[in-house]
Design a protein around this motif. Structure first.
Motif, mmCIF file in Angstrom:
data_model
loop_
_atom_site.group_PDB
_atom_site.id
_atom_site.type_symbol
_atom_site.label_atom_id
_atom_site.label_comp_id
_atom_site.label_asym_id
_atom_site.label_seq_id
_atom_site.Cartn_x
_atom_site.Cartn_y
_atom_site.Cartn_z
ATOM 1 N N ASP A 97 0.845 -1.189 0.000
ATOM 2 C CA ASP A 97 0.000 0.000 0.000
ATOM 3 C C ASP A 97 0.881 1.241 0.000
ATOM 4 O O ASP A 97 0.659 2.182 0.747
ATOM 5 C CB ASP A 97 -0.942 -0.010 1.206
ATOM 6 C CG ASP A 97 -0.223 -0.343 2.501
ATOM 7 O OD1 ASP A 97 -0.883 -0.336 3.540
ATOM 8 O OD2 ASP A 97 0.989 -0.591 2.466
ATOM 9 N N GLY A 99 1.109 3.634 -1.927
ATOM 10 C CA GLY A 99 0.479 4.903 -2.216
ATOM 11 C C GLY A 99 -0.061 5.556 -0.966
ATOM 12 O O GLY A 99 -0.417 6.711 -0.979
ATOM 13 N N THR A 100 -0.104 4.837 0.116
ATOM 14 C CA THR A 100 -0.624 5.399 1.357
ATOM 15 C C THR A 100 0.427 5.485 2.445
ATOM 16 O O THR A 100 0.138 5.934 3.531
ATOM 17 C CB THR A 100 -1.795 4.548 1.886
ATOM 18 O OG1 THR A 100 -1.360 3.201 2.048
ATOM 19 C CG2 THR A 100 -2.970 4.589 0.937
ATOM 20 N N TYR A 101 1.627 5.085 2.170
ATOM 21 C CA TYR A 101 2.666 5.188 3.194
ATOM 22 C C TYR A 101 3.968 5.774 2.667
ATOM 23 O O TYR A 101 4.947 5.832 3.393
ATOM 24 C CB TYR A 101 2.944 3.829 3.833
ATOM 25 C CG TYR A 101 1.834 3.398 4.753
ATOM 26 C CD1 TYR A 101 0.904 2.466 4.345
ATOM 27 C CD2 TYR A 101 1.707 3.943 6.014
ATOM 28 C CE1 TYR A 101 -0.123 2.084 5.182
ATOM 29 C CE2 TYR A 101 0.688 3.565 6.859
ATOM 30 C CZ TYR A 101 -0.230 2.634 6.439
ATOM 31 O OH TYR A 101 -1.248 2.255 7.260
ATOM 32 N N GLY A 102 3.982 6.172 1.415
ATOM 33 C CA GLY A 102 5.182 6.817 0.910
ATOM 34 C C GLY A 102 6.231 5.828 0.466
ATOM 35 O O GLY A 102 6.117 4.627 0.666
ATOM 36 N N TYR A 103 7.232 6.344 -0.156
ATOM 37 C CA TYR A 103 8.293 5.540 -0.727
ATOM 38 C C TYR A 103 9.612 5.805 -0.018
ATOM 39 O O TYR A 103 9.839 6.898 0.520
ATOM 40 C CB TYR A 103 8.516 5.888 -2.198
ATOM 41 C CG TYR A 103 7.301 5.757 -3.099
ATOM 42 C CD1 TYR A 103 7.347 6.272 -4.390
ATOM 43 C CD2 TYR A 103 6.136 5.131 -2.702
ATOM 44 C CE1 TYR A 103 6.276 6.172 -5.241
ATOM 45 C CE2 TYR A 103 5.049 5.034 -3.544
ATOM 46 C CZ TYR A 103 5.120 5.560 -4.815
ATOM 47 O OH TYR A 103 4.054 5.462 -5.663
ATOM 48 N N PHE A 105 13.554 6.099 -0.988
ATOM 49 C CA PHE A 105 14.359 6.325 -2.183
ATOM 50 C C PHE A 105 15.817 5.945 -1.967
ATOM 51 O O PHE A 105 16.346 6.046 -0.858
ATOM 52 C CB PHE A 105 14.306 7.804 -2.587
ATOM 53 C CG PHE A 105 13.035 8.210 -3.253
ATOM 54 C CD1 PHE A 105 11.940 8.602 -2.506
ATOM 55 C CD2 PHE A 105 12.930 8.202 -4.640
ATOM 56 C CE1 PHE A 105 10.758 8.977 -3.120
ATOM 57 C CE2 PHE A 105 11.759 8.574 -5.265
ATOM 58 C CZ PHE A 105 10.663 8.962 -4.507
ATOM 59 N N GLY A 106 16.466 5.560 -3.066
ATOM 60 C CA GLY A 106 17.905 5.409 -3.070
ATOM 61 C C GLY A 106 18.562 6.769 -3.261
ATOM 62 O O GLY A 106 17.875 7.788 -3.420
#
Lengths: 114, 111
Positions: A97, A99-103, A105-106
């Protein structure tokens, strides 16, 4: 936890050369993404994957290919490098999910095509 | 198509002052918003998020405000420090769909 690891950090390619940008994550995230960021611009989605064996095109997929043979790895392939592909490339991952908890990133790969 | 944009591309703030970074979004159905901070040479880092059922959310020195009526999102940073200098992105999503990122605002803290 290393999070999302990208290699190499920098690369210069000649027009027509090919290369693979590596991305690996150790958070057991199902979803992974590749973005490119041109100078002074936002992030544009190239490809994404919702799990091993599944990939989908993003906003700007032309000139790139991806594969997802394992949960951890999501390499991005440039077959015939062009100057328009000069950019900073970011890999990201998220739980299902995302889209609801963010990503997460490298740190990015800075690619220059000359 | 739907997009997320920012009002100001650059912002300079005196150290110790408060800063406000704005973001306009066009998808009225978006229900989740995030602010990311991107320092030079690094990937974006999560700062704070807010869901559409809230108007305000506070973190450590940061506050996000959401005005759904005018589709506006803002990030307030209190008592700015040199380490706050970075590019700040807003991002939105609807349901569990992928995030859509704005162009970004470059915040410069003046010593």
């Amino acid at each position: 936890n290393a999070g999302v690891t990208q290699t190499p950090k920098f690369r210069i390619l000649k027009i027509g050369q090919s290369m693979t940008l590596q991305c690996t994550q150790d958070m057991n995230h199902n979803y992974m993404y590749w973005y490119r960021q041109d100078p002074g611009m936002g992030l544009k989605l190239i490809y994404y994957s919702v799990g091993a064996g599944i990939t989908d095109k993003g906003e700007v997929p032309n000139g790139y290919n991806v594969s997802r043979s394992t949960t951890e790895d999501f390499p991005l392939r440039l077959e015939l490098a062009a100057p328009s592909q000069t950019s900073v490339y970011f890999c990201a991952s998220s739980p299902p999910d995302g889209g609801t908890y963010g990503y997460t990133f490298g740190s990015g790969t800075r690619l220059t095509v000359v | 198509g739907e997009n997320v944009g920012l009002h100001l591309p650059t912002l300079s703030v005196q150290e110790g002052d408060n800063s406000i970074i704005n973001c306009a979004y066009s998808n009225s159905a978006s229900d989740y918003f995030i602010w990311y901070k991107q320092e030079s040479g690094k990937g974006p880092q999560f700062i704070i998020d807010i869901r559409s059922n809230m108007d305000k959310r506070q973190g450590q020195r940061v506050t996000v405000l959401l005005n759904k009526t005018v589709k506006h999102l803002s990030l307030q940073i209190a008592a700015t420090q040199p380490g706050d200098s970075a590019v700040y992105f807003c991002a939105e999503s609807f349901g569990n769909e992928k995030l859509t990122f704005g162009t970004g605002t470059r915040l410069t803290i003046i010593p």
